[in-house]
Design an enzyme around this catalytic site. Structure first.
Site, PDB file in Angstrom:
ATOM      1  CE1 TYR A 216      -3.835   2.660   1.000  1.00 11.49           C
ATOM      2  CE2 TYR A 216      -2.246   2.959   2.852  1.00 11.49           C
ATOM      3  CZ  TYR A 216      -3.326   3.453   1.978  1.00 11.49           C
ATOM      4  OH  TYR A 216      -4.475   4.522   2.123  1.00 11.49           O
ATOM      5  CE  LYS A 220      -3.665   5.597  -0.708  1.00 12.60           C
ATOM      6  NZ  LYS A 220      -5.049   6.297  -1.231  1.00 12.60           N
TER       7      LYS A 220
HETATM    8  N1  LIG Z   1      -9.759   4.347   6.034  1.00 12.04           N
HETATM    9  C1  LIG Z   1      -8.318   4.723   6.201  1.00 12.04           C
HETATM   10  O1  LIG Z   1      -7.793   4.487   7.420  1.00 12.04           O
HETATM   11  C2  LIG Z   1      -7.578   5.474   5.360  1.00 12.04           C
HETATM   12  C3  LIG Z   1      -7.837   5.790   3.905  1.00 12.04           C
HETATM   13  N2  LIG Z   1      -7.133   6.353   3.161  1.00 12.04           N
HETATM   14  C4  LIG Z   1      -7.581   6.510   1.690  1.00 12.04           C
HETATM   15  O2  LIG Z   1      -8.721   7.081   1.644  1.00 12.04           O
HETATM   16  C5  LIG Z   1      -9.340   6.645   0.517  1.00 12.04           C
HETATM   17  C6  LIG Z   1     -10.730   6.367   0.834  1.00 12.04           C
HETATM   18  O3  LIG Z   1     -10.792   5.052   2.005  1.00 12.04           O
HETATM   19  P1  LIG Z   1     -11.883   4.757   2.400  1.00 12.04           P
HETATM   20  O4  LIG Z   1     -12.892   5.918   2.828  1.00 12.04           O
HETATM   21  O5  LIG Z   1     -11.475   3.993   3.738  1.00 12.04           O
HETATM   22  O6  LIG Z   1     -12.381   3.571   1.529  1.00 12.04           O
HETATM   23  P2  LIG Z   1     -13.634   2.552   1.494  1.00 12.04           P
HETATM   24  O7  LIG Z   1     -13.186   1.364   1.049  1.00 12.04           O
HETATM   25  O8  LIG Z   1     -14.616   2.824   2.482  1.00 12.04           O
HETATM   26  O9  LIG Z   1     -14.498   3.168   0.047  1.00 12.04           O
HETATM   27  C7  LIG Z   1     -13.801   3.136  -1.060  1.00 12.04           C
HETATM   28  C8  LIG Z   1     -14.661   3.778  -2.145  1.00 12.04           C
HETATM   29  O10 LIG Z   1     -13.932   3.673  -3.442  1.00 12.04           O
HETATM   30  C9  LIG Z   1     -14.654   2.849  -4.500  1.00 12.04           C
HETATM   31  N3  LIG Z   1     -13.953   2.027  -5.163  1.00 12.04           N
HETATM   32  C10 LIG Z   1     -13.231   0.995  -4.729  1.00 12.04           C
HETATM   33  N4  LIG Z   1     -12.436   0.571  -6.018  1.00 12.04           N
HETATM   34  C11 LIG Z   1     -12.842   1.201  -6.976  1.00 12.04           C
HETATM   35  C12 LIG Z   1     -12.705   1.047  -8.458  1.00 12.04           C
HETATM   36  N5  LIG Z   1     -11.946   0.059  -8.841  1.00 12.04           N
HETATM   37  N6  LIG Z   1     -13.277   1.965  -9.261  1.00 12.04           N
HETATM   38  C13 LIG Z   1     -14.287   2.996  -8.671  1.00 12.04           C
HETATM   39  N7  LIG Z   1     -14.306   2.957  -7.346  1.00 12.04           N
HETATM   40  C14 LIG Z   1     -13.811   2.049  -6.604  1.00 12.04           C
HETATM   41  C15 LIG Z   1     -15.789   2.210  -3.541  1.00 12.04           C
HETATM   42  O11 LIG Z   1     -16.900   1.710  -4.158  1.00 12.04           O
HETATM   43  P3  LIG Z   1     -16.795   0.203  -4.886  1.00 12.04           P
HETATM   44  O12 LIG Z   1     -16.245  -0.678  -4.011  1.00 12.04           O
HETATM   45  O13 LIG Z   1     -18.568   0.081  -4.963  1.00 12.04           O
HETATM   46  O14 LIG Z   1     -16.322   0.383  -6.264  1.00 12.04           O
HETATM   47  C16 LIG Z   1     -16.086   3.063  -2.155  1.00 12.04           C
HETATM   48  O15 LIG Z   1     -16.915   3.918  -2.576  1.00 12.04           O
HETATM   49  C17 LIG Z   1      -8.521   5.423  -0.140  1.00 12.04           C
HETATM   50  O16 LIG Z   1      -7.848   6.062  -1.092  1.00 12.04           O
HETATM   51  C18 LIG Z   1      -7.661   5.189   0.931  1.00 12.04           C
HETATM   52  O17 LIG Z   1      -6.400   4.693   0.584  1.00 12.04           O
HETATM   53  C19 LIG Z   1      -6.264   7.031   3.509  1.00 12.04           C
HETATM   54  C20 LIG Z   1      -5.752   6.844   4.942  1.00 12.04           C
HETATM   55  C21 LIG Z   1      -6.315   6.184   5.809  1.00 12.04           C
HETATM   56  C1  LIG Z   2       7.656  11.422  15.844  1.00 10.52           C
HETATM   57  C2  LIG Z   2       6.867  10.344  15.073  1.00 10.52           C
HETATM   58  C3  LIG Z   2       5.645   9.766  15.452  1.00 10.52           C
HETATM   59  C4  LIG Z   2       4.914   9.137  14.574  1.00 10.52           C
HETATM   60  C5  LIG Z   2       3.449   8.782  15.017  1.00 10.52           C
HETATM   61  C6  LIG Z   2       2.676   8.351  13.783  1.00 10.52           C
HETATM   62  C7  LIG Z   2       1.893   7.116  14.331  1.00 10.52           C
HETATM   63  C8  LIG Z   2       1.032   6.609  12.861  1.00 10.52           C
HETATM   64  C9  LIG Z   2       0.550   5.448  12.808  1.00 10.52           C
HETATM   65  C10 LIG Z   2       0.291   4.949  11.505  1.00 10.52           C
HETATM   66  C11 LIG Z   2      -1.022   5.891  11.120  1.00 10.52           C
HETATM   67  C12 LIG Z   2      -1.427   5.216   9.641  1.00 10.52           C
HETATM   68  C13 LIG Z   2      -2.510   6.061   8.949  1.00 10.52           C
HETATM   69  C14 LIG Z   2      -3.038   5.607   7.639  1.00 10.52           C
HETATM   70  C15 LIG Z   2      -3.848   4.087   7.464  1.00 10.52           C
HETATM   71  C16 LIG Z   2      -4.153   3.998   6.192  1.00 10.52           C
HETATM   72  O1  LIG Z   2      -3.865   4.511   5.277  1.00 10.52           O
HETATM   73  C17 LIG Z   2      -4.846   2.747   6.109  1.00 10.52           C
HETATM   74  N1  LIG Z   2      -5.646   2.249   7.077  1.00 10.52           N
HETATM   75  C18 LIG Z   2      -5.436   2.398   4.782  1.00 10.52           C
HETATM   76  O2  LIG Z   2      -6.767   2.639   4.651  1.00 10.52           O
END
Ligand SMILES: NC(=O)C1=CN([C@@H]2O[C@H](COP(=O)(O)OP(=O)(O)OC[C@H]3O[C@@H](n4cnc5c(N)ncnc54)[C@H](OP(=O)(O)O)[C@@H]3O)[C@@H](O)[C@H]2O)C=CC1
Ligand SMILES: CCCCCCCCCCCCCCCC(=O)[C@@H](N)CO
Length: 354
Positions: A216, A220
């Site tokens: 992953y 990113k």
């Molecule tokens: N949740 C987390 O902890 C974190 C998330 N992010 C990022 O934030 C973004 C959103 O994450 P999150 O809200 O958790 O995701 P979710 O899995 O909850 O939602 C993902 C969305 O993307 C759509 N999607 C997935 N694959 C496709 C595809 N091939 N084509 C079109 N649509 C697609 C899904 O719908 P469908 O499956 O129907 O296509 C859904 O609407 C992502 O980029 C993720 O990497 C970043 C940091 C932390």
């Molecule tokens: C001084 C330094 C201190 C650092 C502390 C930071 C601790 C961070 C922990 C990890 C956070 C990951 C978040 C994103 C998760 C994500 O992208 C996935 N869940 C994908 O969906």
């Protein structure tokens, strides 16, 4: 002598107020300066420096049927934007579309707002083009003003246990899925002289990483590279670019990824407090109003952001970011010590299978 007492009293009062007033004044000034330096949102409202006014504009949100994408779509609708959401599953798109409409229902201009859901797979180039064309058609051929690339997913696991196809599909969705939409979207925006915004959704794991995220984190990091380039290049067309390094968001995606997440990964990630999708969307929205390029929504993310600013990326706030980065450089040492120790101590839990 009551008269003398009175005078003394008055004098004491006025001496006190003479001394106190400037102090109180200085203290208030100090608080205001701190709040300004900290980039408190109120200043952007007072000084009319809001850089993001979605009312009457068209926002195109990939991944808009769930999690962060749905939350930002609802928020933008509530601010008076036209919204088009993209995802694959039609049922979830319909549910989300109703929620988006509900979010805007209280508005006077509700009747003029256009909300749509388009089923498309962003990992497929032709499908991405079709979805954008359909979205433009719904607005008399006009391209979107804002593109939010929220579609993305994470499949955690140990590097040597994961199949190469999982690395490929991760890059295809998170990087190419964003690239196709941004490339097509920006071409349309520039031809129509639309001075819009591109929002790439990276992750805190786009500036740091640890065990379990090899499928992953690189995807990113790649988005960060795209954002760095486009921030500068799209100045040609007055299109602003923003990169959201989101921390943990309690979304359907998180529930899904937790199913394959190694225990040790969860333990380290557990230090990060999860935001609800609505909280994350609100934080993202506020940062866009402030015009930030690198956006984070929690302290851990903020620390990681300033610690890895890059040579030319703009800061959000030069003074605060610089002070915080000194702390971050030092704080990173015990954090690394902790995660390295955790991994070394876990050798017996993760034996090599010959
Ligand atoms: N949740 C987390 O902890 C974190 C998330 N992010 C990022 O934030 C973004 C959103 O994450 P999150 O809200 O958790 O995701 P979710 O899995 O909850 O939602 C993902 C969305 O993307 C759509 N999607 C997935 N694959 C496709 C595809 N091939 N084509 C079109 N649509 C697609 C899904 O719908 P469908 O499956 O129907 O296509 C859904 O609407 C992502 O980029 C993720 O990497 C970043 C940091 C932390
Ligand atoms: C001084 C330094 C201190 C650092 C502390 C930071 C601790 C961070 C922990 C990890 C956070 C990951 C978040 C994103 C998760 C994500 O992208 C996935 N869940 C994908 O969906």
């Amino acid at each position: 002598m009551p008269f003398v007492d009175d005078i003394l009293h008055l004098r004491a009062d006025s001496v006190l107020s003479e001394k106190l007033l400037p102090l109180v004044f200085l203290f208030i000034l100090f608080l205001l300066t701190i709040s300004y330096l900290m980039g408190n949102s109120i200043w952007y409202k007072i000084l009319g420096r809001n850089k993001f006014l979605p009312q009457g504009k068209h926002a195109y949100v990939t991944g808009g049927s769930k999690g962060l994408g749905k939350a930002i779509a609802k928020l933008l609708a509530s601010k008076g934007a036209h919204v088009t959401i993209i995802a694959r599953d039609k049922d979830h798109l319909q549910i989300a579309l109703e929620e988006i409409k509900d979010a805007a229902k209280g508005r006077e201009d509700y009747k003029n707002l256009i909300f749509n859901a388009i089923s498309a797979d962003v990992t497929n180039y032709e499908d991405s083009v079709r979805a954008l064309n359909e979205a433009c058609d719904l607005h008399n051929g006009r391209a979107p003003d804002f593109i939010f690339c929220c579609a993305g997913a994470c499949k955690p696991g140990l590097f040597i246990e994961q199949d190469i196809s999982e690395f490929e599909s991760g890059m295809q969705l998170n990087y190419h899925g964003t690239l196709y939409t941004v490339h097509e979207g920006v071409k349309r925006m520039t031809r129509q002289r639309i001075k819009g915004k591109i929002v790439l959704v990276s992750s805190v794991l786009g500036v740091m990483s640890f065990i379990g995220f090899s499928q992953y984190a690189p995807t990113k990091y790649a988005l960060r590279g795209l954002a760095e380039t486009l921030r500068n290049e799209l100045l040609l067309y007055d299109i602003s670019v923003h990169c959201y390094f989101a921390g943990t968001i309690d979304s359907p995606g998180l529930q899904q990824e937790n199913k394959t997440k190694p225990k040790i990964t969860s333990e380290i990630e557990g230090d990060d407090v999860a935001l609800s999708p609505d909280q994350a969307a609100k934080a993202l929205y506020k940062s866009l109003c402030k015009g930030h390029f690198h956006i984070t929504s929690d302290l851990g993310g903020n620390i990681c952001r300033v610690a890895s600013k890059g040579a030319v990326s703009p800061t959000n706030n030069f003074i605060v970011d610089s002070l915080l980065s000194a702390f971050a450089w030092i704080g990173g040492i015990p954090f690394r010590y902790m995660i390295d120790k955790k991994v070394k101590d876990s050798k017996s839990e993760y034996p090599i299978h010959d």
